[in-house]
Design a protein around this motif. Structure first.
Motif, PDB file in Angstrom:
ATOM      1  N   ILE A 116       0.779  -1.119  -0.023  1.00 27.59           N
ATOM      2  CA  ILE A 116      -0.039   0.104   0.033  1.00 27.59           C
ATOM      3  C   ILE A 116       0.911   1.162   0.040  1.00 27.59           C
ATOM      4  O   ILE A 116       0.569   2.381  -0.895  1.00 27.59           O
ATOM      5  CB  ILE A 116      -0.816   0.233   1.231  1.00 27.59           C
ATOM      6  CG1 ILE A 116      -2.058  -1.138   1.001  1.00 27.59           C
ATOM      7  CG2 ILE A 116      -1.705   1.515   1.494  1.00 27.59           C
ATOM      8  CD1 ILE A 116      -2.871  -1.464   2.197  1.00 27.59           C
ATOM      9  N   TYR A 117       1.920   1.193   0.885  1.00 28.58           N
ATOM     10  CA  TYR A 117       2.894   2.398   0.896  1.00 28.58           C
ATOM     11  C   TYR A 117       3.578   2.444  -0.447  1.00 28.58           C
ATOM     12  O   TYR A 117       3.677   3.752  -0.837  1.00 28.58           O
ATOM     13  CB  TYR A 117       3.738   2.208   1.843  1.00 28.58           C
ATOM     14  CG  TYR A 117       3.313   2.738   3.455  1.00 28.58           C
ATOM     15  CD1 TYR A 117       2.558   3.851   3.490  1.00 28.58           C
ATOM     16  CD2 TYR A 117       3.503   1.949   4.474  1.00 28.58           C
ATOM     17  CE1 TYR A 117       2.178   3.895   4.851  1.00 28.58           C
ATOM     18  CE2 TYR A 117       3.002   2.207   5.673  1.00 28.58           C
ATOM     19  CZ  TYR A 117       2.515   3.378   5.912  1.00 28.58           C
ATOM     20  OH  TYR A 117       1.828   3.707   7.082  1.00 28.58           O
ATOM     21  N   THR A 118       3.961   1.505  -1.101  1.00 25.66           N
ATOM     22  CA  THR A 118       4.628   1.590  -2.619  1.00 25.66           C
ATOM     23  C   THR A 118       3.504   2.220  -3.441  1.00 25.66           C
ATOM     24  O   THR A 118       3.940   3.312  -4.146  1.00 25.66           O
ATOM     25  CB  THR A 118       4.830   0.114  -3.136  1.00 25.66           C
ATOM     26  OG1 THR A 118       5.917  -0.305  -2.052  1.00 25.66           O
ATOM     27  CG2 THR A 118       5.684   0.478  -4.517  1.00 25.66           C
ATOM     28  N   LEU A 119       2.200   1.716  -3.529  1.00 21.33           N
ATOM     29  CA  LEU A 119       1.459   2.362  -4.350  1.00 21.33           C
ATOM     30  C   LEU A 119       1.029   3.585  -4.129  1.00 21.33           C
ATOM     31  O   LEU A 119       0.492   4.559  -5.118  1.00 21.33           O
ATOM     32  CB  LEU A 119      -0.087   1.460  -4.430  1.00 21.33           C
ATOM     33  CG  LEU A 119       0.340   0.041  -4.919  1.00 21.33           C
ATOM     34  CD1 LEU A 119      -0.933  -0.813  -4.569  1.00 21.33           C
ATOM     35  CD2 LEU A 119       0.572  -0.028  -6.256  1.00 21.33           C
ATOM     36  N   MET A 120       1.028   4.137  -2.804  1.00 21.95           N
ATOM     37  CA  MET A 120       1.054   5.423  -2.483  1.00 21.95           C
ATOM     38  C   MET A 120       2.099   6.406  -2.782  1.00 21.95           C
ATOM     39  O   MET A 120       2.259   7.501  -2.251  1.00 21.95           O
ATOM     40  CB  MET A 120       0.346   5.717  -0.962  1.00 21.95           C
ATOM     41  CG  MET A 120      -0.761   4.779  -0.860  1.00 21.95           C
ATOM     42  SD  MET A 120      -1.386   4.945   0.952  1.00 21.95           S
ATOM     43  CE  MET A 120      -1.925   6.765   1.231  1.00 21.95           C
ATOM     44  N   ALA A 121       3.020   5.788  -3.240  1.00 24.48           N
ATOM     45  CA  ALA A 121       4.161   6.543  -3.592  1.00 24.48           C
ATOM     46  C   ALA A 121       5.072   7.050  -2.488  1.00 24.48           C
ATOM     47  O   ALA A 121       5.501   8.213  -2.358  1.00 24.48           O
ATOM     48  CB  ALA A 121       4.211   7.861  -4.491  1.00 24.48           C
ATOM     49  N   GLN A 122       5.129   6.232  -1.498  1.00 26.63           N
ATOM     50  CA  GLN A 122       5.839   6.314  -0.207  1.00 26.63           C
ATOM     51  C   GLN A 122       6.843   5.196  -0.249  1.00 26.63           C
ATOM     52  O   GLN A 122       6.635   4.436   0.804  1.00 26.63           O
ATOM     53  CB  GLN A 122       5.038   6.413   1.054  1.00 26.63           C
ATOM     54  CG  GLN A 122       3.993   7.549   1.045  1.00 26.63           C
ATOM     55  CD  GLN A 122       3.079   7.833   2.175  1.00 26.63           C
ATOM     56  OE1 GLN A 122       3.619   7.521   3.241  1.00 26.63           O
ATOM     57  NE2 GLN A 122       1.726   8.101   1.890  1.00 26.63           N
ATOM     58  N   PRO A 123       7.800   4.970  -0.799  1.00 25.18           N
ATOM     59  CA  PRO A 123       8.760   3.783  -0.930  1.00 25.18           C
ATOM     60  C   PRO A 123       9.731   3.676   0.545  1.00 25.18           C
ATOM     61  O   PRO A 123       9.830   2.575   1.017  1.00 25.18           O
ATOM     62  CB  PRO A 123       9.631   3.983  -1.828  1.00 25.18           C
ATOM     63  CG  PRO A 123       9.527   5.449  -2.352  1.00 25.18           C
ATOM     64  CD  PRO A 123       8.147   5.911  -2.217  1.00 25.18           C
ATOM     65  N   ALA A 124      10.016   4.682   1.130  1.00 22.70           N
ATOM     66  CA  ALA A 124      10.667   4.861   2.223  1.00 22.70           C
ATOM     67  C   ALA A 124      10.128   4.192   3.446  1.00 22.70           C
ATOM     68  O   ALA A 124      10.532   3.324   4.214  1.00 22.70           O
ATOM     69  CB  ALA A 124      11.219   6.352   2.753  1.00 22.70           C
ATOM     70  N   LYS A 125       8.741   4.146   3.358  1.00 23.46           N
ATOM     71  CA  LYS A 125       8.073   3.504   4.438  1.00 23.46           C
ATOM     72  C   LYS A 125       7.614   1.991   4.135  1.00 23.46           C
ATOM     73  O   LYS A 125       7.428   1.139   4.857  1.00 23.46           O
ATOM     74  CB  LYS A 125       6.687   4.179   4.559  1.00 23.46           C
ATOM     75  CG  LYS A 125       6.597   5.731   5.054  1.00 23.46           C
ATOM     76  CD  LYS A 125       5.364   5.977   5.404  1.00 23.46           C
ATOM     77  CE  LYS A 125       5.339   7.589   6.109  1.00 23.46           C
ATOM     78  NZ  LYS A 125       3.858   8.096   6.465  1.00 23.46           N
ATOM     79  N   ALA A 126       7.815   1.786   2.818  1.00 20.93           N
ATOM     80  CA  ALA A 126       7.447   0.508   2.286  1.00 20.93           C
ATOM     81  C   ALA A 126       8.622  -0.567   2.413  1.00 20.93           C
ATOM     82  O   ALA A 126       8.564  -1.575   2.908  1.00 20.93           O
ATOM     83  CB  ALA A 126       7.089   0.498   0.770  1.00 20.93           C
ATOM     84  N   ILE A 127       9.957   0.084   2.357  1.00 24.04           N
ATOM     85  CA  ILE A 127      11.027  -1.152   2.359  1.00 24.04           C
ATOM     86  C   ILE A 127      11.220  -1.709   3.613  1.00 24.04           C
ATOM     87  O   ILE A 127      11.360  -2.981   3.406  1.00 24.04           O
ATOM     88  CB  ILE A 127      12.216  -0.121   1.818  1.00 24.04           C
ATOM     89  CG1 ILE A 127      12.238   0.141   0.418  1.00 24.04           C
ATOM     90  CG2 ILE A 127      13.602  -1.045   2.100  1.00 24.04           C
ATOM     91  CD1 ILE A 127      13.266   1.008   0.018  1.00 24.04           C
ATOM     92  N   PRO A 128      10.850  -1.261   4.691  1.00 24.54           N
ATOM     93  CA  PRO A 128      11.298  -1.940   5.974  1.00 24.54           C
ATOM     94  C   PRO A 128      10.373  -2.657   6.247  1.00 24.54           C
ATOM     95  O   PRO A 128      10.548  -4.234   6.604  1.00 24.54           O
ATOM     96  CB  PRO A 128      10.925  -0.982   7.002  1.00 24.54           C
ATOM     97  CG  PRO A 128      11.576   0.494   6.412  1.00 24.54           C
ATOM     98  CD  PRO A 128      10.962   0.262   4.999  1.00 24.54           C
TER      99      PRO A 128
END
Length: 502
Positions: free
Chosen positions: A419-431
């Motif tokens: 969801i974070y990836t799709l919302m263009a928030q990769p820094a939150k997604a990677i962990p």
């Protein structure tokens, strides 16, 4: 993600003009005239009867023209691919040899000679894969590849070669390394980017043969960019800026809806599918009901059940049947109606086939006593449809540790990451991706492999190519998980894009 009918040469040629009659001893020509162009556009728009009527008219007026023989094959190919009827396949498969016999009587000095033969072999390779005849499909593919490759050498300025040969070279370029020796032995080499570039070059010209048969070039270009090169933004930009008719060309409608469903745009898919022309002149394509059911499922709309049922009632094939039942089960499970969820789950085991990854996964779901977590399932369905805020609302307030089941812990972390990836928030997604990989690299669930693939895509977009390649290789290294073949293909395409095999 992701073609049928009768008539063609058998009806067009053998019925109207027996081989012992007008065709015998005649001088054949390749006249892609305005009527043939109109027939082609009707066929690829899935107005099959209309296209066939034009071909009959053309053969009546110009019985020596071989272009109708080529175009008649589009009927079989499109009908069989879309409707999957095994009885229809049995009736039609003899058409290939009959058409080849006619085409091989054409003028070998024409660039259309090998091209037409190559097209027929490729289209029947696709059809044979559809009907689970992989060995025959491979032979047809190789024959097509050789014909088109030879034709390019003989007629380098004949631009139509670029379309199908570009597609075939791109497909060969995605063959896993462990099978490269087979393609090498068969004399086939390819590269995804170079193959796509050939189609791009074709589309940049509108002179000569490049003015013809553009519809399928656009179709192939979009699929290569979207699925093999993972360049979704470019595809959406191209589609948004184009003048493609998504209402009256059902092949384009299918393509756009398919892309939307695979790119978290359920609302767009619903709009395209409901906006298409539903006139009786179009080929009956039950998969449109499957697509619309999927779009509605992803916003938890009860109408999805009726559309899935229409698909199951009208579809004669076996692909995505198990998956349709699973989606119906998922709807009721996410809704909290366990008896109905179990009812549709029990229908999966004996239905359809396990030819594609989605149906294989559905079969595992059917034979697994444990049901998915309804809470996580609802979040997944909403996020798959692009309803991200609603999906996050489902997840908020929980932690992975709250779930006693390891599979649920993996999905919880992956779902947040996705969801974070799709919302263009990769820094939150990677962990969250990293946590999923650590816990699930050796498990059957696909969450760890998909996490590695999607991390690779993030790093690739950031220009961190070495990290991206490492993630793609990590994805491929994971064994015996759901969706392995499709995830491996995407990871392999990513490595090729970045020159990781050099």
């Amino acid at each position: 993600m992701h073609r049928t009918f009768r008539l063609a040469c058998t009806v067009l040629v053998l019925t109207l003009f027996p081989l012992t009659g007008v065709f015998a001893g005649s001088k054949y020509v390749y006249d892609f005239n305005s009527r043939c162009q109109q027939a082609y556009q009707s066929l690829v728009s899935l107005r099959i009867a209309e296209g066939n009527a034009l071909l009959r008219e053309e053969l009546k007026d110009n019985p020596n023209n071989l272009i109708p023989v080529l175009l008649a094959n589009y009927d079989d190919c499109l009908t069989l691919l879309f409707n999957g009827d095994p009885n229809e396949y049995s009736r039609r498969k003899a058409n290939l040899d009959k058409r080849l016999d006619l085409l091989e009587q054409g003028d070998e000095q024409s660039p259309w000679y090998k091209y037409c033969i190559g097209v027929l072999h490729f289209q029947w390779a696709a059809v044979r894969i559809r009907y689970n005849e992989y060995w025959s499909a491979g032979l047809e593919f190789r024959k097509s590849f050789i014909q088109l490759k030879d034709n390019r050498k003989l007629f380098p300025s004949f631009r139509n070669n670029q379309v199908l040969l570009g597609l075939e070279e791109a497909i060969v370029g995605t063959i896993p390394d462990s099978y490269k020796w087979i393609s090498g032995m068969l004399g086939m080499k390819g590269d995804v980017r170079k193959g796509t570039a050939q189609i791009v070059d074709f589309l940049s010209h509108r002179d000569g043969s490049a003015a013809l048969m553009r519809e399928e070039a656009i179709f192939f270009y979009c699929y290569l960019k979207f699925s093999f090169l993972s360049d979704h933004k470019s595809v959406w930009k191209y589609l948004d800026e184009s003048v493609l008719d998504f209402r009256n060309n059902h092949l384009y409608a299918f393509m756009k809806a398919n892309f939307a469903l695979n790119d978290n745009k359920a609302q767009l898919a619903e709009q395209v599918l409901k906006g298409r022309n539903t006139g009786s002149e179009y080929l009956d394509v039950p998969v449109f009901n499957y697509q619309l059911g999927t779009a509605l499922l992803q916003k938890m709309d009860h109408d999805c059940i009726a559309y899935f049922q229409q698909f199951l009632n009208r579809y004669k094939g076996k692909l995505f049947v198990k998956d349709a039942y699973q989606k119906m089960s998922f709807y009721y499970l996410a809704l909290g109606d366990l008896p109905q969820a179990i009812n549709y789950k029990n229908k999966i085991v004996k239905a359809g086939s396990e030819q594609v990854d989605a149906d294989k996964q559905a079969q595992r779901y059917a034979t697994n006593i444990q049901m998915p977590n309804p809470f996580l399932l609802k979040a997944r369905l909403l996020s798959d449809g692009g309803y991200y805020e609603q999906a996050l609302d489902e997840l908020k307030g929980s932690r992975a540790a709250d779930f006693p089941n390891t599979a649920d812990q993996l999905e919880f972390n992956y779902r947040y990451a996705r969801i974070y990836t799709l919302m263009a928030q990769p820094a939150k997604a990677i962990p969250f991706y990293e946590a999923t990989i650590r816990a699930g690299a050796n498990r059957q669930e696909h969450f760890a492999a998909r996490s590695a693939l999607e991390m690779g895509q993030i790093y690739e977009q950031q220009g961190l190519n070495e990290k991206a390649i490492a993630c793609y290789r990590k994805c491929i290294a994971m064994k015996n998980h759901d969706y392995k073949s499709s995830l491996d293909q995407k990871a392999k395409a990513g490595i090729d894009r970045l020159g990781g095999n050099k």
